[in-house]
Design an enzyme around this catalytic site. Structure first.
Site, mmCIF file in Angstrom:
data_model
loop_
_atom_site.group_PDB
_atom_site.id
_atom_site.type_symbol
_atom_site.label_atom_id
_atom_site.label_comp_id
_atom_site.label_asym_id
_atom_site.label_seq_id
_atom_site.Cartn_x
_atom_site.Cartn_y
_atom_site.Cartn_z
ATOM 1 N N ASP A 293 -32.358 21.967 17.610
ATOM 2 C CA ASP A 293 -32.303 22.553 18.956
ATOM 3 C C ASP A 293 -33.609 22.255 19.703
ATOM 4 O OD1 ASP A 293 -31.630 24.590 21.130
ATOM 5 O OD2 ASP A 293 -30.002 24.920 19.726
ATOM 6 N N HIS B 278 -33.564 28.071 24.364
ATOM 7 C CA HIS B 278 -32.276 27.888 23.705
ATOM 8 C C HIS B 278 -32.392 27.971 22.187
ATOM 9 C CE1 HIS B 278 -28.553 25.673 22.579
ATOM 10 N NE2 HIS B 278 -28.086 26.191 23.698
ATOM 11 N N SER C 230 -22.703 27.513 22.437
ATOM 12 C CA SER C 230 -23.977 27.466 21.713
ATOM 13 C C SER C 230 -24.297 28.801 21.069
ATOM 14 C CB SER C 230 -25.118 27.115 22.669
ATOM 15 O OG SER C 230 -25.222 25.738 22.860
#
Length: 462
Positions: free
Chosen positions: A190, A219, A381
């Site tokens: 990520d 994220h 996600s």
């Protein structure tokens, strides 16, 4: 054909206003194209994995050819038997033509892969210890760490008060005291992780192929908090250790080679003591609208070794999965994940279709944010790390990662796959199998020892 790797949880909030990114960042390959150049990645398809610390003769030969063509900025891939090179568009085509007849070698254009983030409206969050709504970030003073209460007087492990409805819906907060997942390691590819976040679980190894590991995009920190946030924070599906590879930069962009290097790194990642981490689960909250040959081959290296590759379906709402989630159609160890909302409906943005293996909470999910706080994000996600964390209970019991127990929430099979994951039921079932296997092992050991005792007694009597 140009394609984009998306960070698929793309609805990012801030404390006061919704964060909106209207335009894609200008990636490195786009910058090169502006001056008539392109970046190419070449690798050996047959001898894909590079011997540790070595450049093979074949790589040296191919690089010499590239250098003779006046190419520039050649870089050896750290984990793969190959290299990247910058050249003019014409020379790139010549290299690709050469690789087509060079036996085991192949080349493709190094793609710019982007994180696409969409605007999102903030929803207030209610602290477990307070009835008053508060912003989702930073962590407010009225949201202290809450260890919760034991489920019964005989259970020494307290049950956390969940900070996210996803943790509660999957019953993950009830599962931690049933089966120990601390010896399992989950890999994450990520935007990195906030290494100083007080809500982090145990980060056992980290590396960056798209910049420094420290996360400034948010994220990766969010994903890590969902998989294995620190006990007592009300976050975290499991208590697995984490291995972090930064394959997406702080701007949300990553290349084919950066992501492929991350995938291969998971095979030999080592802890601080130099011992292999034996990663069996890798969480990938990114995807692509087009297939990427290099990434596909890297994933095959993992699944051939029994590693589960958990991948977000996508956020475009289509009935066809993005890549590499589409690999789940033919590869049993690739798991496409769809997102559900708090009403057990398909999230309106969630991509679905053949290859969807599970569905998990993915709307308004609260988890860690860079800087020490939390934030709410939505996307497949956010669903993906719920599944990756749940698989830790299977691996902890020596079971295949797809031993997950699920609940049928009444959606079509190409939307929910096997169903909504149930972490508590998975932990309970896995714990039973683990106990049964231990009992069988003990019984077998006892039976092996019994004849010896009988023989000794007979000899003594004679």
């Amino acid at each position: 054909m140009k394609h984009f790797i998306l960070v698929l949880a793309v609805l990012l909030t801030s404390c006061q206003t919704a964060k909106k990114i209207n335009d894609l960042p200008v990636g490195p390959n786009a910058q090169l194209q502006a001056v008539g150049k392109k970046k190419t990645v070449c690798w050996n398809k047959k001898e894909f994995l590079k011997p540790e610390g070595k450049v093979t003769i074949q790589s040296s030969t191919m690089m010499a050819i590239a250098k003779a063509m006046d190419s520039e900025k050649m870089e050896v891939l750290p984990m793969i038997n190959g290299f990247t090179v910058v050249s003019s568009a014409e020379k790139k085509l010549t290299m690709e033509s050469f690789s087509a007849v060079a036996g085991d070698w192949t080349c493709q254009e190094e793609q710019d892969h982007y994180a696409i983030q969409q605007p999102y409206v903030i929803t207030p969050y209610t602290c477990p210890t307070s009835p008053n709504p508060v912003p989702t970030c930073p962590v407010c003073p009225t949201c202290p760490t809450n260890p919760g209460q034991p489920t019964n007087p005989g259970n020494p492990t307290p049950v956390e008060s969940p900070r996210s409805w996803g943790i509660e819906r999957t019953k993950a907060h009830l599962a931690k005291g049933i089966l120990d997942t601390s010896k399992v390691v989950v890999g994450i590819i990520d935007t990195g992780i906030d290494l100083q976040h007080p809500g982090n679980g145990r980060v056992l190894a980290s590396i960056g192929y798209a910049g420094a590991v420290q996360d400034r995009a948010g994220h990766g920190s969010h994903v890590a908090g969902t998989i294995a946030g620190k006990r007592g924070t009300g976050l975290g599906v499991s208590e697995a250790g984490l291995a972090i590879c930064k394959g997406l930069s702080d701007s949300g962009s990553g290349s084919s080679s950066q992501l492929a290097n991350c995938l291969v790194w998971m095979l030999n990642a080592k802890g601080a003591d130099g011992q292999p981490l034996n990663i069996k689960i890798v969480s990938n909250s990114w995807g692509s609208t087009a297939s990427d040959q290099l990434i596909n081959q890297a994933i095959a290296q993992l699944t051939q070794r029994g590693v589960a590759v958990v991948v977000a379906n996508g956020n475009d709402g289509r009935g066809t999965l993005n890549w590499p989630a589409q690999l789940a159609i033919s590869n049993p160890l690739v798991f496409g994940v769809a997102a559900s909302d708090s009403q057990n409906r398909k999230a309106d943005f969630s991509t679905y279709g053949s290859g969807t293996k599970y569905i998990a909470p993915g709307v308004d999910i609260v988890s860690n944010a860079p800087g020490g706080g939390t934030q709410s994000m939505s996307g497949t996600s956010m669903a993906t790390p719920h599944v990756a964390g749940a698989m830790a209970y299977c691996v902890a019991a020596g079971l295949p990662p797809n031993c997950l127990k699920t609940t049928n929430i009444g959606l079509p099979a190409n939307v929910q796959g096997a169903g909504l994951i149930d972490v508590l039921a998975t932990a309970q079932s896995s714990a039973k199998v683990l106990k049964l296997n231990k009992e069988k092992k003990n019984d077998k050991a006892a039976k092996v020892g019994t004849p010896n005792k009988t023989k000794r007694k007979s000899a003594k009597a004679g």
